[in-house]
Write a protein that holds these residues in place. Structure first.
Motif, short mmCIF file in Angstrom:
data_model
loop_
_atom_site.label_atom_id
_atom_site.label_comp_id
_atom_site.label_asym_id
_atom_site.label_seq_id
_atom_site.Cartn_x
_atom_site.Cartn_y
_atom_site.Cartn_z
N GLY A 1 -5.32 -9.00 -2.85
CA GLY A 1 -4.97 -7.58 -2.89
C GLY A 1 -3.48 -7.32 -3.01
O GLY A 1 -2.97 -6.29 -2.55
N MET A 2 -2.76 -8.22 -3.66
CA MET A 2 -1.31 -8.13 -3.76
C MET A 2 -0.85 -7.12 -4.81
O MET A 2 -1.62 -6.68 -5.66
N VAL B 1 0.58 -8.94 -17.51
CA VAL B 1 0.12 -7.64 -17.02
C VAL B 1 -1.37 -7.39 -17.27
O VAL B 1 -2.08 -6.98 -16.35
N PRO B 2 -1.89 -7.59 -18.48
CA PRO B 2 -3.33 -7.32 -18.67
C PRO B 2 -4.21 -8.13 -17.72
O PRO B 2 -5.19 -7.61 -17.17
N ASN C 1 -2.21 -4.92 -8.16
CA ASN C 1 -1.57 -3.62 -8.33
C ASN C 1 -0.20 -3.82 -8.97
O ASN C 1 0.69 -4.44 -8.39
N VAL C 2 0.00 -3.29 -10.18
CA VAL C 2 1.23 -3.53 -10.94
C VAL C 2 2.18 -2.35 -10.77
O VAL C 2 1.80 -1.18 -10.91
N LYS D 1 1.10 2.96 -3.71
CA LYS D 1 0.07 2.09 -3.16
C LYS D 1 0.67 0.79 -2.63
O LYS D 1 0.24 0.27 -1.59
N SER D 2 1.65 0.27 -3.34
CA SER D 2 2.22 -1.02 -2.95
C SER D 2 2.87 -0.99 -1.57
O SER D 2 2.97 -2.01 -0.90
N ILE D 3 3.32 0.19 -1.14
CA ILE D 3 3.95 0.30 0.19
C ILE D 3 3.05 1.02 1.18
O ILE D 3 3.49 1.43 2.25
N GLY D 4 1.78 1.19 0.81
CA GLY D 4 0.81 1.79 1.71
C GLY D 4 1.01 3.28 1.91
O GLY D 4 0.61 3.83 2.94
#
Length: 429
Positions: A259-260, A280-281, A289-290, A341-344
């Protein structure tokens, strides 16, 4: 305090990616109305007719205090670049770190960035500068093995103390950092991951940036970096892995399973000629999560997220010989809702929706570089045509930081004047 932004094009970045025409209403730190017409009284009214209102951009990897280092180590082979930056680190003091952080915050705010993820030491000094600037800082204290650091004391303990001190400070999100597997052994990596998960803190790290890093780690451990982190149970959904340019499909799958998030740093990688391009693809198809980061002023040399967004997209189209890779809407997602999303914080920032924090920027729609402007081309204009200099107004959590291109929270001329002295002090002959 009620602020109304009138009659704008609103790029919401909500679940439907709606583009609306109308008003945005801010009450104190939050958005209370989006679209339609607001006719009640307000403390401040902004006429945004013909302008674009959009979420503030989120830079998921930088080293903000390195802002005064532009041009100190340009056009050097990578090994020499590392040597120069190592020598500079030894010379830095609290004053120039604070001034550097302020200069970097100014550049980001002026360019429409309202949240950034930082990876550095002395984040307590940086936090004070960030609070004065008024931007949101996700400040990840850099950890590495104690015998390899120039920090006083144990870096992980330093990180823990910083996080505990700044846990409840407004617009400061303390986090954990890892320099990279090349200076972080198993104990450091696991200690960082455990503290991050126990306290629900973001964890930013450099990962698989260069081929040499990957090859050396494989020689030492028999495994590539992601494989090794997985084996020791150090992967985490709190992780934001910067660069991630030298990955196998097996590593991509492990990252997705964990889930990184990944922070693309296209300009930095190209400028340092480290080769490799984040896949990326494959990252997306495997659930990673990019997001997008600028890296530092010594490796970019800009903190301009509009430029970074465009170049990241063009690099991947070019490398894949495929114009459909990284379409404009996806790139805008990387820099807004994916970053949140990456930082919640995707329930708080990243889109313009009722109840979310008012992290809002206004783009001047009366400039030739983004005209013609219609609902059908707004997103592509934002990604491919907009410059950071098109940003007129910036709110972060309801606070007005930039108005008509003027930074309101810092003495910009004073900070910029001092930056030359810092450059001269740190320049390595």
């Amino acid at each position: 305090m009620i602020t109304v932004i009138h009659n704008a094009w609103i790029v919401t970045q909500n679940a439907n990616r709606d583009i609306l025409k109308g008003d945005v209403v801010i009450e104190n730190d939050s958005i209370v109305s989006v679209g339609g017409e607001y006719n009640s009284s307000a403390d401040k009214e902004i006429d945004a007719k013909g302008d674009i209102v959009m979420p503030g951009l989120i830079n998921t990897h930088t080293h903000v205090a390195m802002a005064p280092l532009k041009g100190i180590c340009d056009d050097l082979p990578f090994d020499k670049f590392l040597n120069v930056t190592s020598e500079i680190d030894k010379k830095r003091d609290t004053y120039d770190i604070e001034m550097g952080a302020k200069l970097g915050c100014m550049e980001m705010m002026r360019g429409g960035t309202t949240t950034f993820v930082d990876l550095y030491y002395s984040e307590d000094v940086i936090a004070k500068a960030v609070q004065e600037a008024g931007i949101r800082g996700v400040l990840c204290w850099c950890c590495l093995d104690e015998e390899l650091t120039t920090q006083r004391g144990n870096p992980l303990n330093n990180c823990k103390n910083f996080c505990r001190t700044y846990k409840n400070h407004r617009k400061i999100i303390p986090g954990v950092g890892l320099q990279g597997v090349y200076v972080c052994g198993e104990e450091t990596c696991l200690g960082a991951k455990e503290f991050s998960e126990e306290n629900n803190l973001p964890l930013n790290l450099h990962l698989s940036e260069t081929r040499t890093e990957v090859n050396n780690h494989k020689k030492t451990t028999g495994l590539r970096p992601v494989e090794w982190l997985n084996k020791i149970d150090a992967l985490s959904s709190n992780m934001i892995a910067a660069h991630s340019a030298w990955l196998t499909i097996n590593e991509v799958r492990l990252m997705g399973k964990a889930g990184m998030s990944v922070s693309l740093c296209a300009v930095s990688n190209m400028k340092l000629a480290t080769g490799g391009i984040a896949p990326v693809p494959e990252l997306i198809s495997n659930g990673v999560n990019v997001t997008v980061g600028t890296d530092s002023n010594s490796t970019n040399n800009s903190l301009d997220m509009f430029s970074e967004m465009k170049i990241a997209g063009l690099l991947h189209k070019f490398a894949r010989w495929d114009t459909t890779v990284t379409p404009a809407q996806q790139l805008l997602d990387f820099c807004t809702i994916n970053g949140a999303k990456s930082i919640g914080m995707n329930n708080k920032i990243g889109s313009i929706e009722t109840g979310k924090y008012a992290d809002i920027i206004i783009i001047d729609g009366h400039t030739p570089n983004i005209r013609p402007l219609t609902p059908n081309n707004i997103v592509t204009n934002l990604v491919y045509s907009t410059s950071s200099l098109n940003v007129k107004t910036v709110f972060c959590q309801g606070d007005l930081l930039v108005e008509q291109g003027n930074i309101l929270t810092l003495n910009g001329e004073n900070i910029m004047d001092k930056s030359e002295n810092i450059w001269n002090k740190l320049s390595v002959s």
